[in-house]
Motif scaffolding. Structure first.
Motif, PDB file in Angstrom:
ATOM      1  N   ALA A  59       0.592  -1.229   0.187  1.00  0.00           N
ATOM      2  CA  ALA A  59       0.004   0.044   0.061  1.00  0.00           C
ATOM      3  C   ALA A  59       0.907   1.318   0.062  1.00  0.00           C
ATOM      4  O   ALA A  59       2.022   1.204   0.724  1.00  0.00           O
ATOM      5  CB  ALA A  59      -0.954  -0.007   1.167  1.00  0.00           C
ATOM      6  N   GLU A  60       0.784   2.220  -0.978  1.00  0.00           N
ATOM      7  CA  GLU A  60       1.328   3.269  -0.863  1.00  0.00           C
ATOM      8  C   GLU A  60       0.632   4.587  -0.689  1.00  0.00           C
ATOM      9  O   GLU A  60      -0.391   4.766  -1.404  1.00  0.00           O
ATOM     10  CB  GLU A  60       1.958   3.393  -2.438  1.00  0.00           C
ATOM     11  CG  GLU A  60       3.261   2.579  -2.717  1.00  0.00           C
ATOM     12  CD  GLU A  60       3.840   2.597  -3.986  1.00  0.00           C
ATOM     13  OE1 GLU A  60       3.137   3.131  -4.875  1.00  0.00           O
ATOM     14  OE2 GLU A  60       4.927   2.003  -4.203  1.00  0.00           O
ATOM     15  N   ASN A  61       1.092   5.477   0.225  1.00  0.00           N
ATOM     16  CA  ASN A  61       0.379   6.695   0.497  1.00  0.00           C
ATOM     17  C   ASN A  61      -0.951   6.560   0.549  1.00  0.00           C
ATOM     18  O   ASN A  61      -1.749   7.514  -0.122  1.00  0.00           O
ATOM     19  CB  ASN A  61       0.894   7.603  -0.370  1.00  0.00           C
ATOM     20  CG  ASN A  61       2.186   7.756  -0.512  1.00  0.00           C
ATOM     21  OD1 ASN A  61       3.240   7.028  -1.200  1.00  0.00           O
ATOM     22  ND2 ASN A  61       3.008   8.654   0.217  1.00  0.00           N
TER      23      ASN A  61
ATOM     24  N   PRO B 177      -0.577  -1.985 -10.085  1.00  0.00           N
ATOM     25  CA  PRO B 177      -1.532  -1.283  -9.340  1.00  0.00           C
ATOM     26  C   PRO B 177      -2.933  -1.714  -9.376  1.00  0.00           C
ATOM     27  O   PRO B 177      -3.391  -2.153 -10.494  1.00  0.00           O
ATOM     28  CB  PRO B 177      -1.456   0.162  -9.814  1.00  0.00           C
ATOM     29  CG  PRO B 177      -0.707   0.040 -11.351  1.00  0.00           C
ATOM     30  CD  PRO B 177      -0.104  -1.339 -11.088  1.00  0.00           C
ATOM     31  N   VAL B 178      -3.683  -1.840  -8.380  1.00  0.00           N
ATOM     32  CA  VAL B 178      -4.986  -2.326  -8.456  1.00  0.00           C
ATOM     33  C   VAL B 178      -6.010  -1.418  -7.426  1.00  0.00           C
ATOM     34  O   VAL B 178      -5.467  -0.638  -6.711  1.00  0.00           O
ATOM     35  CB  VAL B 178      -5.088  -3.744  -7.879  1.00  0.00           C
ATOM     36  CG1 VAL B 178      -4.617  -4.666  -8.771  1.00  0.00           C
ATOM     37  CG2 VAL B 178      -4.534  -3.833  -6.562  1.00  0.00           C
TER      38      VAL B 178
ATOM     39  N   GLN C 212      -2.323   4.373  -3.675  1.00  0.00           N
ATOM     40  CA  GLN C 212      -2.468   3.153  -4.445  1.00  0.00           C
ATOM     41  C   GLN C 212      -2.038   1.864  -3.925  1.00  0.00           C
ATOM     42  O   GLN C 212      -1.210   1.929  -3.008  1.00  0.00           O
ATOM     43  CB  GLN C 212      -1.940   3.357  -5.854  1.00  0.00           C
ATOM     44  CG  GLN C 212      -0.689   3.157  -5.882  1.00  0.00           C
ATOM     45  CD  GLN C 212       0.111   3.360  -7.366  1.00  0.00           C
ATOM     46  OE1 GLN C 212      -0.872   3.116  -8.101  1.00  0.00           O
ATOM     47  NE2 GLN C 212       1.417   3.357  -7.629  1.00  0.00           N
ATOM     48  N   LEU C 213      -2.614   0.785  -4.202  1.00  0.00           N
ATOM     49  CA  LEU C 213      -2.504  -0.695  -3.844  1.00  0.00           C
ATOM     50  C   LEU C 213      -1.555  -1.074  -5.086  1.00  0.00           C
ATOM     51  O   LEU C 213      -1.898  -1.237  -6.316  1.00  0.00           O
ATOM     52  CB  LEU C 213      -3.791  -1.515  -3.482  1.00  0.00           C
ATOM     53  CG  LEU C 213      -4.518  -0.896  -2.262  1.00  0.00           C
ATOM     54  CD1 LEU C 213      -5.579  -1.996  -2.144  1.00  0.00           C
ATOM     55  CD2 LEU C 213      -3.710  -0.794  -1.176  1.00  0.00           C
TER      56      LEU C 213
END
Lengths: 502, 326
Positions: free
Chosen positions: A4-6, A64-65, A57-58
């Motif tokens: 998981a990003e930001n 990315p999803v 984003q995941l």
């Protein structure tokens, strides 16, 4: 694996997650740690597709999803086992496991044989020795938990998220669960494990991820960490202290609770509250801290007479023993309860501010022989709107149109109108923005100074420190710590809240 | 600015049933020259007076998010008891005892019976936490059975002129049943708007948990309201019996549905907390006018039922649309 990003997530203005980053390592048990409200469950719900709208984003296997719903997440290979059991009590194990995933024959009828067979295999794997036809309500809670896990395993997911899986099960069932987790690890499944029971995490987790106030704080290998280091990471915030107004009344004993216990129900004799004894002085604010399930809300509800047949022990108010068997009597004895869930238990949404304020005190202030005096009612409401600074266009405004903080003040007003001796505040600032919070703290301090005794349940440590004179800590229904606030520290309280009974 | 607009909208939505009634009257009046006559006016009001009594009680129950399906049967039983006591009294041959009843005594006994049955409803609902739908459904059957037992399945007729006054008489130029329902409405409006009990009824319907935690004795309030609903059903029973000069064992069958219809058309929410007695009165009048108009226009009674059904649906759909906007 899953990254998981930001991630940022807001609920109507309140930021639940703030730029959170997280990486789940493949084939490991990843422990997610944090206090109540740190954002653990919210984050897991984003990973599993419950909340599709968020910023950030995941990355799933590098791509990315964005899952629009839980079904998409499931199909991608991410399953979640929720904190609350989501099973249908009157359906069988098989029917629950296959709910929404039913196998059909070519005729369009249910292929019961195949589903039954798969269920049997899953149950064997989980060492749950019951027939697949058994109805959920005939199972023990721990067994139900295992059925939840079976349901999650049905689609052979790569990632399994477990949100407080041991909160409702016995020690023996915990062992079974850990065996299963180890087996899943052997199969190279990834597990995200949320819990605040640190002892468990030391036994089974490989990695830790700490969240605090919706931010990711730290992550790393579990090996080499100890209790205190982890707790240090979970707490450690600045504390804002309000100036306490001088007390205008002598500090005499107001409430004394001795050997107070509460059973779960008439059929389930285990104790939700186990032999609690404490006192409260006039003008004193007693903070009650504990984690979810520690019995804090139950303590208030029991004192308020909601479970007369399940409680034992003595309660004295101003030295006189009282038997409170209903809220009607609780109010007569001078108790007032500001409940945790404002919408469910606090306001009458389709009534206006005035009618909500007068609701508990019609009998004292605004009626004679059963007939209402609307002028007196308006005067009463206006008085509290002014005194408490309730922001509303008029006393005739519907209460549901007010902000959370102002609704809470109106509920306080409702109780002050009954001239109570003791205020029970259950999470008084839940879902309220920072500014309104500080106003409510000021009010609480003023009310104490005017001679009320206040019991305040909170799961937010800064709140406990902001107003309490003394702090009680509950853990699984027992009193594990009682201390003046001057001697309390965040990790002392958190340790007492986490410690199991001796 | 926005708030005034909102209140205007709210006021408008409150006026909707009134506008509907007005339009309805206009249409029927254009189609039939018998509609706007004095005799038809009293006729409509007399016909709806029974439903008004039942619906007023039903409104109080529905405001608490409950329902009372037993009113039709309770009406029949209480009418039969009053008629039976008035006509035959109580005979206990074994003790050589005979108790005769005056009209007042018999009527009071009937109303008391209704109140008792209502009390029983409330007791079962609060003590055993039985949903009101189920508890009053059971009472519907029980009271009907008791009526059959009491009347042995035959009408109790020939009650005399004195008895008929309640249902067919005139007082100061107004039919007696209209007087009775007017008094019932006035008392209920006072109760719901001006008293502590009325406020508690709205509060319980608006949020039962919050009411409980505010120290309101919600069980007591519920029992009182079901008792009132039972007593009002009995008053309806007296009027029906008096008008027909006969207590029919199957009187009042289906009346609970008419009264629920009046409550719903009048804008009271079945989920409780929202609505008014005045709304229900309007609802009952709309149903009455509709029935009357369809009869005047020679519409078959079967079609009348179909039309009534769609009017109920329409009322609820409009109400839903309003609450969504508000």
């Amino acid at each position: 694996m899953l990254v998981a990003e930001n991630i940022t997530k807001r609920f109507s203005g309140v930021t639940a997650l703030d730029n959170v980053c997280l990486e789940l390592h493949e084939g490991k048990v990843n422990a997610i740690l944090g206090e109540n409200g740190a954002g653990k469950s919210t984050l897991m719900k984003i990973l599993s597709g419950v909340y599709p709208d968020y910023e950030g984003q995941l990355l799933w296997n590098g791509r990315p999803v964005r899952f629009a719903n839980t079904k998409e997440a499931q199909e991608a290979g991410i399953a979640i086992i929720h904190q609350e059991l989501n099973l249908i009590p009157y359906l069988s194990i098989t029917e629950n496991i296959f709910l929404g995933q039913e196998i059909e024959t070519i005729w369009g009828t249910l292929d019961k044989k195949k589903m039954r067979q798969t269920t049997t295999e899953l149950l064997q794997k989980l060492k749950l020795n019951v027939a697949p036809e058994t109805k959920i309500n005939e199972l023990k809670v721990g067994q139900q938990q295992l059925v939840e896990i079976a349901k999650a395993l049905l689609l052979s997911p790569q990632v399994i998220i477990m949100d407080e899986p041991t909160s409702a099960i016995t020690d023996q069932e915990v062992e079974t669960l850990f065996d299963i987790i180890n087996e899943l690890k052997q199969e190279n499944k990834t597990i995200a494990y949320i819990s605040h029971k640190l002892d468990e995490l030391f036994r089974i987790a490989d990695r830790y991820i700490v969240l605090r106030d919706g931010k990711s704080i730290d992550s790393g290998e579990m090996a080499g960490m100890n209790h205190d280091q982890l707790i240090q990471k979970m707490v450690g915030r600045e504390i804002f202290v309000h100036q306490k107004p001088a007390l205008s009344v002598p500090q005499e004993e107001l409430l004394s609770v001795q050997h107070f216990s509460l059973k779960r129900s008439t059929k389930r004799p285990e104790l939700v509250l186990d032999d609690l004894s404490f006192t409260l002085k006039r003008g004193e604010i007693l903070g009650i801290f504990g984690l979810m399930g520690a019995g804090r809300t139950e303590l208030f509800e029991a004192l308020f007479g909601l479970y007369p047949s399940l409680t034992t022990g003595t309660v004295r108010i101003e030295g006189k023993e009282v038997k409170i068997t209903s809220p009607v009597e609780a109010v007569k004895e001078g108790l007032a309860l500001v409940p945790e869930d404002r919408k469910r238990d606090g306001i009458v949404p389709i009534m206006d501010v005035k009618q909500n304020i007068s609701l508990a005190s019609l009998a004292y202030h605004v009626e004679k022989n059963g007939v209402l005096n609307t002028q007196a009612e308006t005067e009463l409401a206006t008085k509290y709107i002014q005194e408490l600074g309730i922001k509303t266009s008029s006393s005739g405004q519907l209460i549901k149109n007010l902000s959370g903080g102002n609704q809470q003040k109106a509920i306080l007003g409702k109780w002050l109108a009954t001239h109570p001796k003791i205020l029970l505040l259950d999470e008084p600032t839940r879902g309220i923005d920072v500014h309104a919070k500080s106003e409510i703290y000021k009010l609480i301090l003023q009310l104490a100074a005017s001679g009320l005794g206040i019991l305040m349940v909170s799961s937010e440590l800064p709140e406990i420190f902001a107003v309490s004179d003394r702090v009680l800590v509950l853990s699984e229904g027992t009193l594990t710590l009682e201390t003046p606030v001057e001697n309390a520290t965040e990790d002392k309280l958190l340790k007492a809240a986490i410690s199991k009974k001796c | 600015m926005q708030t005034t607009l909102e209140t205007q909208k709210q006021r408008l939505s409150k006026l909707q049933p009134l506008i509907a009634l007005f339009v309805l009257c206009l249409i029927i009046g254009l189609l039939s020259d018998k509609f706007f006559t004095v005799s038809n006016f009293w006729n409509v009001l007399r016909q709806i007076s029974v439903n008004i009594c039942l619906s007023v009680g039903m409104t109080l129950v529905v405001l608490m998010a409950g329902i009372d399906l037993s009113v039709g049967s309770v009406l029949a039983l209480c009418g039969a008891i009053t008629a039976g006591l008035f006509k035959m009294g109580i005979e206990l041959p074994s003790q050589n005892l005979y108790i005769g009843f005056t009209l007042l005594g018999a009527s009071l006994a009937g109303v008391l019976t209704g109140a008792l049955l209502g009390f029983f409803n409330g007791f079962v609902i609060t003590r055993f936490k039985v949903p009101s739908f189920v508890a009053t459904l059971a009472m519907l059957t029980v009271a009907r059975g008791l009526t059959m037992l009491w009347t042995k399945g035959f009408p109790i007729s020939g009650l005399g002129e004195q008895f008929a006054y309640m249902g067919t008489g005139w007082f100061l130029g107004v039919p007696v049943p209209v007087w009775i329902s007017a008094v019932v409405v006035a008392l209920a409006v006072f109760l719901s708007d001006k008293t502590k009990l009325g406020r508690y009824i709205y509060a319980i319907g608006g949020n039962e948990n919050a009411s409980l935690l505010s120290g309101i004795n919600i069980n007591k309030v519920k029992i009182i309201v079901y008792t009132i609903a039972g007593a009002l059903a009995a008053v309806g029973g007296l009027m029906v019996t008096s008008r027909l000069d006969s207590a029919q064992p199957n009187a009042g069958t289906g009346y609970e549905l008419d009264s629920i219809a009046a409550v719903v058309i009048g804008g009271t929410s079945l989920s409780g907390g929202k609505g008014s007695i005045w709304g229900t009165v309007l609802g009952a009048i709309i149903i009455g006018v509709l029935n009357n108009g369809l009869v005047l226009l020679n519409v078959s009674p079967f079609w009348q039922q179909v039309v009534k059904g769609f009017v109920i649906l329409l009322a609820v759909i409009i109400d839903k649309a309003n609450s969504k906007n508000g």
